[in-house]
Design a protein around this motif. Structure first.
Motif, mmCIF file in Angstrom:
data_model
loop_
_atom_site.group_PDB
_atom_site.id
_atom_site.type_symbol
_atom_site.label_atom_id
_atom_site.label_comp_id
_atom_site.label_asym_id
_atom_site.label_seq_id
_atom_site.Cartn_x
_atom_site.Cartn_y
_atom_site.Cartn_z
ATOM 1 N N ILE A 31 64.892 12.864 35.648
ATOM 2 C CA ILE A 31 64.270 12.398 34.408
ATOM 3 C C ILE A 31 65.273 12.541 33.266
ATOM 4 C CG2 ILE A 31 62.440 12.827 32.711
ATOM 5 C CD1 ILE A 31 60.802 14.015 35.083
ATOM 6 N N HIS A 32 65.908 13.718 33.197
ATOM 7 C CA HIS A 32 66.848 14.010 32.109
ATOM 8 C C HIS A 32 67.763 15.148 32.544
ATOM 9 C CE1 HIS A 32 68.301 14.311 27.990
ATOM 10 N NE2 HIS A 32 68.155 15.617 28.082
ATOM 11 N N GLU A 33 69.009 15.080 32.098
ATOM 12 C CA GLU A 33 69.978 16.139 32.394
ATOM 13 C C GLU A 33 70.758 16.440 31.125
ATOM 14 O OE1 GLU A 33 73.412 17.130 35.709
ATOM 15 O OE2 GLU A 33 72.947 15.045 35.284
ATOM 16 N N GLN A 34 70.976 17.722 30.884
ATOM 17 C CA GLN A 34 71.769 18.093 29.708
ATOM 18 C C GLN A 34 72.493 19.405 29.949
ATOM 19 O OE1 GLN A 34 69.126 18.567 26.380
ATOM 20 N NE2 GLN A 34 68.253 20.459 27.105
ATOM 21 N N ASP A 38 75.443 26.155 23.799
ATOM 22 C CA ASP A 38 75.140 27.433 23.150
ATOM 23 C C ASP A 38 74.638 28.479 24.132
ATOM 24 O OD1 ASP A 38 72.832 25.761 23.402
ATOM 25 O OD2 ASP A 38 71.749 27.058 21.998
ATOM 26 N N LYS A 39 74.040 28.042 25.244
ATOM 27 C CA LYS A 39 73.529 28.956 26.269
ATOM 28 C C LYS A 39 74.399 28.952 27.526
ATOM 29 C CE LYS A 39 68.816 28.421 24.698
ATOM 30 N NZ LYS A 39 67.445 28.155 25.033
ATOM 31 N N LYS A 40 75.426 28.094 27.525
ATOM 32 C CA LYS A 40 76.253 27.891 28.723
ATOM 33 C C LYS A 40 75.345 27.620 29.924
ATOM 34 C CE LYS A 40 79.961 30.829 27.046
ATOM 35 N NZ LYS A 40 80.716 32.043 27.255
ATOM 36 N N SER A 41 74.422 26.680 29.713
ATOM 37 C CA SER A 41 73.366 26.439 30.686
ATOM 38 C C SER A 41 73.133 24.947 30.889
ATOM 39 C CB SER A 41 72.066 27.081 30.168
ATOM 40 O OG SER A 41 70.958 26.671 30.927
ATOM 41 N N HIS A 42 73.006 24.572 32.160
ATOM 42 C CA HIS A 42 72.581 23.225 32.512
ATOM 43 C C HIS A 42 71.062 23.220 32.604
ATOM 44 C CE1 HIS A 42 76.500 21.523 33.651
ATOM 45 N NE2 HIS A 42 76.777 22.745 34.049
ATOM 46 N N LYS A 43 70.463 22.066 32.296
ATOM 47 C CA LYS A 43 69.020 21.871 32.488
ATOM 48 C C LYS A 43 68.825 20.480 33.061
ATOM 49 C CE LYS A 43 64.518 21.980 30.216
ATOM 50 N NZ LYS A 43 64.028 20.597 30.344
ATOM 51 N N LEU A 44 68.160 20.426 34.187
ATOM 52 C CA LEU A 44 67.917 19.178 34.894
ATOM 53 C C LEU A 44 66.415 19.030 35.107
ATOM 54 C CD1 LEU A 44 69.167 16.765 36.493
ATOM 55 C CD2 LEU A 44 69.126 18.254 38.500
ATOM 56 N N ASP A 45 65.841 17.960 34.564
ATOM 57 C CA ASP A 45 64.416 17.677 34.743
ATOM 58 C C ASP A 45 64.263 16.661 35.870
ATOM 59 O OD1 ASP A 45 63.755 19.309 32.549
ATOM 60 O OD2 ASP A 45 64.031 17.648 31.159
ATOM 61 N N LEU A 46 63.445 17.013 36.856
ATOM 62 C CA LEU A 46 63.232 16.180 38.026
ATOM 63 C C LEU A 46 61.761 15.792 38.123
ATOM 64 C CD1 LEU A 46 65.317 18.424 40.418
ATOM 65 C CD2 LEU A 46 66.034 16.241 39.433
ATOM 66 N N ASN A 47 61.502 14.645 38.729
ATOM 67 C CA ASN A 47 60.136 14.169 38.883
ATOM 68 C C ASN A 47 59.645 14.431 40.300
ATOM 69 O OD1 ASN A 47 57.734 12.776 38.213
ATOM 70 N ND2 ASN A 47 58.516 10.952 39.211
ATOM 71 N N LEU A 53 59.951 19.264 37.807
ATOM 72 C CA LEU A 53 60.637 20.439 38.310
ATOM 73 C C LEU A 53 61.869 20.601 37.443
ATOM 74 C CD1 LEU A 53 60.639 22.583 40.569
ATOM 75 C CD2 LEU A 53 62.038 21.022 41.903
ATOM 76 N N GLU A 54 61.996 21.725 36.753
ATOM 77 C CA GLU A 54 63.143 21.977 35.881
ATOM 78 C C GLU A 54 64.108 22.897 36.596
ATOM 79 O OE1 GLU A 54 60.901 21.711 31.559
ATOM 80 O OE2 GLU A 54 61.446 23.687 32.346
ATOM 81 N N LEU A 55 65.362 22.484 36.656
ATOM 82 C CA LEU A 55 66.406 23.270 37.287
ATOM 83 C C LEU A 55 67.339 23.769 36.198
ATOM 84 C CD1 LEU A 55 67.540 24.114 40.082
ATOM 85 C CD2 LEU A 55 68.938 22.043 40.003
ATOM 86 N N PHE A 56 67.498 25.074 36.096
ATOM 87 C CA PHE A 56 68.345 25.688 35.085
ATOM 88 C C PHE A 56 69.502 26.427 35.734
ATOM 89 C CE2 PHE A 56 64.250 25.543 32.933
ATOM 90 C CZ PHE A 56 64.588 25.231 31.625
ATOM 91 N N SER A 57 70.606 26.522 35.003
ATOM 92 C CA SER A 57 71.696 27.414 35.402
ATOM 93 C C SER A 57 72.001 28.326 34.223
ATOM 94 C CB SER A 57 72.949 26.628 35.786
ATOM 95 O OG SER A 57 73.506 26.013 34.625
#
Length: 127
Positions: A31-34, A38-47, A53-57
């Motif tokens: 759905i969206h990836e960013q 500032d958090k040194k973090s990936h966020k991936l929104d999946l359908n 389903l949100e995937l964080f690092s």
């Protein structure tokens, strides 16, 4: 008051490995990836159906405690049409799947496998 689940969030240890697992092997659409610098973090929104389903690092997340099981979210469960076909697909991608069991209440077939961080994922046959 509470209508339905909106999303489930997962923190992974290796973003690229988990992104590959969820988007290529499990074939969940993005759905969206960013990247949040500032958090040194990936966020991936999946359908997945009506739920995201949100995937964080994050840097150096602690390992997930599974055995003995800790309090908190136990596992994700995906409904599938044909459990044997889904198992064969996962095994073709070198993913270990537990033996199929039968739900004593519904009579439906179910089993478990794990994501790259050993998060248990259940398959539950709809038919």
């Amino acid at each position: 008051m509470f209508n339905q689940l909106h999303h489930i969030a997962i923190i992974c240890s290796d973003y690229e490995r988990s992104k590959h697992f969820y988007t290529h092997i499990l074939q969940l659409p993005i759905i969206h990836e960013q990247y949040r610098a500032d958090k040194k973090s990936h966020k991936l929104d999946l359908n997945i159906g009506n739920i995201q389903l949100e995937l964080f690092s994050f840097e150096n997340p602690p390992e997930r405690r599974s055995y003995p099981e800790a309090c908190g979210l136990r596992h994700l469960a995906f409904a599938v049409d044909h459990i044997e076909e889904t198992i064969a697909y996962l095994q073709a991608h070198r993913i270990e799947v537990e033996p199929v069991r039968i739900d004593p209440i519904t009579g439906k077939k179910f089993t478990f496998f794990q994501d790259p961080d050993q998060l248990p994922i259940e398959l539950y046959e709809k038919e």
